[in-house]
Design a protein around this motif. Structure first.
Motif, short mmCIF file in Angstrom:
data_model
loop_
_atom_site.label_atom_id
_atom_site.label_comp_id
_atom_site.label_asym_id
_atom_site.label_seq_id
_atom_site.Cartn_x
_atom_site.Cartn_y
_atom_site.Cartn_z
N SER A 39 1.04 -1.13 -0.08
CA SER A 39 -0.14 -0.14 -0.16
C SER A 39 0.82 1.10 -0.08
CB SER A 39 -0.88 0.00 1.19
OG SER A 39 -0.28 0.07 2.49
N PRO A 42 2.14 5.37 -4.33
CA PRO A 42 1.19 6.32 -4.40
C PRO A 42 0.33 5.97 -5.25
CG PRO A 42 3.32 7.38 -4.34
CD PRO A 42 3.71 5.84 -4.23
N LYS A 43 -1.10 5.95 -5.39
CA LYS A 43 -2.10 5.94 -6.07
C LYS A 43 -1.82 6.59 -7.70
CE LYS A 43 -4.63 3.23 -3.70
NZ LYS A 43 -4.51 1.71 -3.69
N ASP A 44 -1.33 7.51 -7.56
CA ASP A 44 -1.10 8.35 -9.12
C ASP A 44 0.06 7.66 -9.63
OD1 ASP A 44 0.59 9.32 -7.00
OD2 ASP A 44 1.04 11.28 -8.17
N LYS A 45 0.92 6.98 -9.25
CA LYS A 45 1.97 6.28 -9.74
C LYS A 45 1.75 4.80 -10.19
CE LYS A 45 4.45 10.03 -9.11
NZ LYS A 45 4.91 10.92 -10.16
N GLU A 46 0.71 4.51 -9.72
CA GLU A 46 0.41 2.98 -9.99
C GLU A 46 0.40 2.44 -11.41
OE1 GLU A 46 -2.98 -0.61 -8.31
OE2 GLU A 46 -2.28 1.22 -6.93
N ARG A 50 2.43 -0.09 -13.59
CA ARG A 50 2.20 -1.31 -14.23
C ARG A 50 2.73 -1.15 -15.66
NH1 ARG A 50 -1.65 -4.51 -11.55
NH2 ARG A 50 -2.65 -3.88 -9.35
#
Length: 292
Positions: A39, A42-46, A50
């Motif tokens: 977790s 950072p969500k903006d880097k996920e 990928r």
């Protein structure tokens, strides 16, 4: 260069508040099935991450682990002074209200420190925008280490399946002397059967029928196609960047020719050689599943 789909890569990044460790493990799979087991990303880097992983690793079951080891100062617990003061005020009011005697300060500090949420670990934003380039670089190093692992494993896989294809070709060549022996035996068996019947036959017609029957048992065409498939398999393994899927299809075609040879064999030694070829082909199929 042949690569295995099994691999492992690890890298570290030193941040101001501690150390990030990136580990990537891959197993065989039909597509790029990526699981981020953390977790901390950072969500903006996920999505960006990928895409990078899929681009480099192509396919496989891919597990990404990220662990954080805080520095000594970061891992130190902190005291919530304001909350401790409020607990102290309430405890003093309670003591005064009950008119308790004695020195209430004895052990009071220890009691306060045990109160809920007075002492808590620091909670910080582990990977911020400023530290992301260091973490991203660690991912690059982990991916490179994993690819190197895959290349080493791939070299071993290439040598193994190549040796097995050569064995199949060798067994196919061993069939040749038995093929002529088999046709002669079939001819003799037919002529002997007619001799036992003690009937007159049209020898010209009988010869034509025997030729037709023996041609149906001919396995030369299957052996030629098998050699072609084996050559195509080795060529694909040598020239394709990611040959895994294609050599799987070629192995299926090799299997068809071997099975047809076995069904037409009508000879114990040829059947034995066919069984040997099937055994090597099954091993090739198993290994091919792990080739990228």
């Amino acid at each position: 260069m042949v690569q295995s789909m099994t691999g492992y890569g690890k890298a570290e990044a030193l941040l101001e508040n501690g150390k990030i460790t990136v580990e990537i493990r891959t197993l065989n799979g039909k597509n790029a099935d990526i699981t981020l087991k953390s977790s901390l990303i950072p969500k903006d880097k996920e999505l960006e991450l990928r895409k990078k992983i899929a681009s480099v690793l192509q396919r496989g079951t891919i597990d990404v682990f990220i662990t954080w080891e805080p520095s000594a100062a970061e891992s130190a617990k902190q005291i919530n002074v304001a909350l401790a003061q409020e607990y102290y005020r309430q405890m003093k009011d309670l003591s005064d209200g009950l008119a308790l005697s004695g020195n209430c300060s004895n052990g009071l500090l220890g009691d306060l420190l045990r109160m809920p949420d007075v002492v808590d670990a620091r909670k910080a934003d582990v990977i911020g925008e400023a530290s992301w380039p260091l973490v991203d670089a660690a991912f690059d190093r982990a991916l490179e280490a994993l690819c190197e692992f895959r290349r080493r494993e791939g070299a071993a896989l290439r040598a193994d399946v190549t040796a097995k294809v050569e064995k199949i070709l060798g067994y196919s060549h061993e069939i040749e002397p038995y093929e002529h022996e088999r046709t002669d035996a079939v001819r003799e068996k037919i002529l002997s059967a007619f001799a036992d019947l003690n009937v007159e036959v049209d020898k010209s017609r009988l010869e034509q029928e025997m030729i037709f029957y023996i041609e149906k048992l001919d396995i030369n065409e299957e052996r030629v196609r098998l050699r072609q498939h084996c050559a195509y398999f080795l060529d694909t393994l040598e020239k394709e960047e990611f040959p895994g899927r294609k050599i799987g299809f070629i192995a299926q075609e090799m299997g068809r020719e071997i099975n047809t040879t076995g069904s037409k064999a009508n000879h114990s030694e040829i059947q034995r050689l066919v069984t040997c070829m099937k055994d090597e082909l099954e091993k090739i199929k198993e290994q091919s599943l792990n080739i990228l």
